[in-house]
Design an enzyme around this catalytic site. Structure first.
Site, short mmCIF file in Angstrom:
data_model
loop_
_atom_site.label_atom_id
_atom_site.label_comp_id
_atom_site.label_asym_id
_atom_site.label_seq_id
_atom_site.Cartn_x
_atom_site.Cartn_y
_atom_site.Cartn_z
N VAL A 16 0.85 -1.21 0.00
CA VAL A 16 0.00 0.00 0.00
C VAL A 16 0.88 1.26 0.00
O VAL A 16 0.70 2.16 -0.83
CB VAL A 16 -0.96 0.01 1.21
CG1 VAL A 16 -1.68 1.35 1.32
CG2 VAL A 16 -1.98 -1.12 1.09
N LYS A 109 -6.18 -0.28 10.70
CA LYS A 109 -7.49 -0.48 11.37
C LYS A 109 -7.34 -0.94 12.82
O LYS A 109 -8.11 -0.53 13.68
CB LYS A 109 -8.32 -1.49 10.59
CG LYS A 109 -7.66 -2.83 10.47
CD LYS A 109 -8.10 -3.57 9.25
CE LYS A 109 -6.90 -4.35 8.76
NZ LYS A 109 -6.94 -4.77 7.43
N GLY A 138 -11.00 -0.58 2.20
CA GLY A 138 -10.04 -0.20 1.16
C GLY A 138 -10.40 1.14 0.53
O GLY A 138 -10.41 2.17 1.18
N ILE A 140 -13.31 2.06 -0.73
CA ILE A 140 -14.73 2.47 -0.67
C ILE A 140 -14.87 3.67 0.28
O ILE A 140 -14.45 3.58 1.43
CB ILE A 140 -15.63 1.33 -0.14
CG1 ILE A 140 -15.37 0.03 -0.90
CG2 ILE A 140 -17.10 1.71 -0.20
CD1 ILE A 140 -16.04 -1.19 -0.28
N GLY A 191 -3.68 -15.36 -3.44
CA GLY A 191 -3.17 -14.18 -2.73
C GLY A 191 -4.24 -13.41 -1.99
O GLY A 191 -4.00 -12.31 -1.50
N ASP A 205 -10.30 -9.17 11.73
CA ASP A 205 -10.20 -8.01 10.84
C ASP A 205 -11.55 -7.29 10.74
O ASP A 205 -11.63 -6.06 10.87
CB ASP A 205 -9.75 -8.53 9.46
CG ASP A 205 -9.71 -7.46 8.40
OD1 ASP A 205 -8.72 -6.73 8.34
OD2 ASP A 205 -10.68 -7.37 7.61
N LYS A 209 -12.79 -3.38 11.97
CA LYS A 209 -13.45 -2.46 11.05
C LYS A 209 -14.82 -2.05 11.59
O LYS A 209 -15.22 -0.89 11.49
CB LYS A 209 -13.57 -3.10 9.66
CG LYS A 209 -12.20 -3.29 8.97
CD LYS A 209 -12.32 -4.18 7.75
CE LYS A 209 -11.00 -4.30 7.00
NZ LYS A 209 -11.03 -5.34 5.98
N GLY A 306 -6.43 -4.39 -1.48
CA GLY A 306 -5.58 -4.26 -2.67
C GLY A 306 -4.88 -2.91 -2.66
O GLY A 306 -5.42 -1.91 -2.18
N1 HSE Z 1 -7.64 -8.86 4.82
C1 HSE Z 1 -8.61 -7.87 4.51
C2 HSE Z 1 -9.77 -8.48 3.75
C3 HSE Z 1 -8.09 -6.76 3.66
O1 HSE Z 1 -9.73 -9.66 3.43
O2 HSE Z 1 -10.72 -7.77 3.49
C4 HSE Z 1 -7.47 -5.64 4.39
O3 HSE Z 1 -8.38 -5.00 5.22
#
Ligand code: HSE
Length: 437
Positions: A16, A109, A138, A140, A191, A205, A209, A306
């Protein structure tokens, strides 16, 4: 504005950060036009191993330093962009940057979810901004809409697919009939999932968020620890088959709801109606449905990860910080604690349930199971016995309930497990009657 240019310092050189550096260079003229003066990348703080990355080889070596002191001494850095992730040492970098009067932009995050309140207060105190659009979804636009466009609303609900990795795995399980392990392996080969997938598949994750989105939406602090969390690893092809037959899709949703006096926040797999918009969001896409009293339902959808999509959000925050610097504006409060809003314990939430169990295939079994639900005040909406095995004389039974309290459901599941005729509770999944076609 009397500044000739605005200096940017980057911490980190992952994919990034590398893309952010490339955009600042490749789009320098357009960005200068939008800000009103050039944005100049002055220094990149890296780890020694970053210097061998392809993105490092395309930039002058004088841009790099591995030394914190040299980075923070560099004159002319107005905006620090932290893109290393995690709490340590990122938290120290944020504090140091803010305390020396620099605006901060981040995609981190975990740090914002855990320390956002404290860092925003520090930023306010020092008259600088802390921006984190890239931390959720990302590229958005989500943070800015909550801070600006939706600000006149009382937000009643957020229903979000905010982890692309798990959405890809669930899509493969639903579409191709794959089991969890094969879908995860495929996501890793492409990936989309990391070698250690725990953060994604266990909902960690998504939890970070949701903590950020709920804190912004409800103007309070929703800490990651306040959010109930379950991952997707216990879902099987049986669950997807029954979901489809019953008219549902299975998604890992991050859900936050606000009522008069409490907030509900949870991340777990859910059955959602197959004709809802969120049910149709497949692959690595993210989608966030927000419900506000004035705006009604709005949906934000796009690539949630991404380098390219994420750099879109980071550079937008750099530009917005630069405009604030140009106009002499410091921090604008984004979330603060509101008294009287408690987080509802998971035991108290009310939802519908899907329960799949394996039981003896004999007369009276369904009646015994129904009695347990009845005793716990849980009303069954349908019960099917789609499969039985004549050799073992066992049957798979699927039960759907009307809305019930989580506490009652957990008690019922405990009692069902103890019934002699029940071999195992194979799975139970909450059902969200989400609207929106
Ligand atoms: N690992 C996260 C996802 C991406 O799969 O959405 C980065 O926030």
């Amino acid at each position: 504005m009397d500044k000739k240019n605005i200096g940017v310092g980057l911490i980190g050189l992952g994919v990034v950060a590398g893309q952010v550096a490339a955009v600042l260079t490749d789009k320098a003229d357009e960005l200068a036009e939008k800000v009103g003066c050039p944005l100049v990348l002055r220094k990149i703080k890296v780890l020694p191993q970053d210097l061998s990355r392809p993105q490092a080889r395309q930039m002058p070596t004088t841009l790099f330093t591995t030394d914190d002191e040299e980075f923070f001494r560099e004159p002319g850095i107005d905006i620090v962009v932290e893109a290393i992730g995690g709490v340590s040492p990122a938290l120290d970098y944020h504090k140091r940057a803010i305390e020396s009067g620099k605006h901060v932009v981040t995609s981190n995050k975990e740090l914002i979810a855990k320390h956002g309140t404290e860092l925003l207060a520090l930023a306010r105190q020092h008259g600088v901004g802390l921006q984190f659009e890239a931390s959720v979804g990302g590229g958005i636009p989500l943070i800015a809409p909550f801070k600006h466009d939706l600000v006149a609303n009382n937000i009643s609900g957020i229903f979000a697919i905010i982890n692309g990795t798990t959405n890809y795995i669930l899509t493969m399980m639903a579409r191709e009939g794959m089991d969890f392990a094969s879908a995860l392996k495929q996501a890793q080969e492409l990936g989309y999932a990391e070698a250690n997938p725990e953060n994604d598949v266990e909902g960690i994750d998504a939890n970070y968020k949701l903590a950020i989105l709920a804190s912004l939406a409800f103007q309070t602090q929703v800490h990651p620890q306040d959010i109930y969390r379950e991952g997707i690893s216990r879902l099987t092809s049986h669950d997807f088959r029954y979901a489809r037959e019953l008219g549902f899709a299975i998604k890992l949703l991050a859900i936050a709801k606000q009522s008069d006096d409490s907030i509900e926040a949870r991340v777990h797999p859910v059955f959602i109606p197959a004709d809802s918009f969120l049910a149709k969001v497949d692959g690595v896409y993210n989608c966030v449905q927000v419900e506000g009293d004035l705006v009604g339902k709005v949906l934000f959808m796009g690539e949630g990860a991404g380098a390219s999509a994420t750099s879109s959000a980071v550079v937008a925050d750099i530009v917005s910080s630069a405009r604030k610097i140009a106009l002499g504006i410091g921090s604008i409060s984004t979330w603060k604690a509101v008294a009287g809003k408690s987080i509802k314990p998971m035991d108290e939430i009310e939802t519908q349930y899907y329960v799949r169990l394996n039981a003896a295939d004999q007369t009276g079994v369904l009646a015994q199971i129904a009695t347990v639900f009845g005793k716990n005040n849980i009303s069954i909406s349908s019960a099917i016995q789609p499969e039985s095995d004549s050799k073992t004389q066992t049957a798979e039974i699927v039960i759907m309930t009307h809305p019930a309290r989580e506490k009652a459901m957990q008690k019922a599941l405990g009692e069902l497990e103890k019934l002699e005729v029940v071999n195992e509770i194979s799975n139970f999944i909450r059902v969200e009657e989400i609207e929106g076609g």
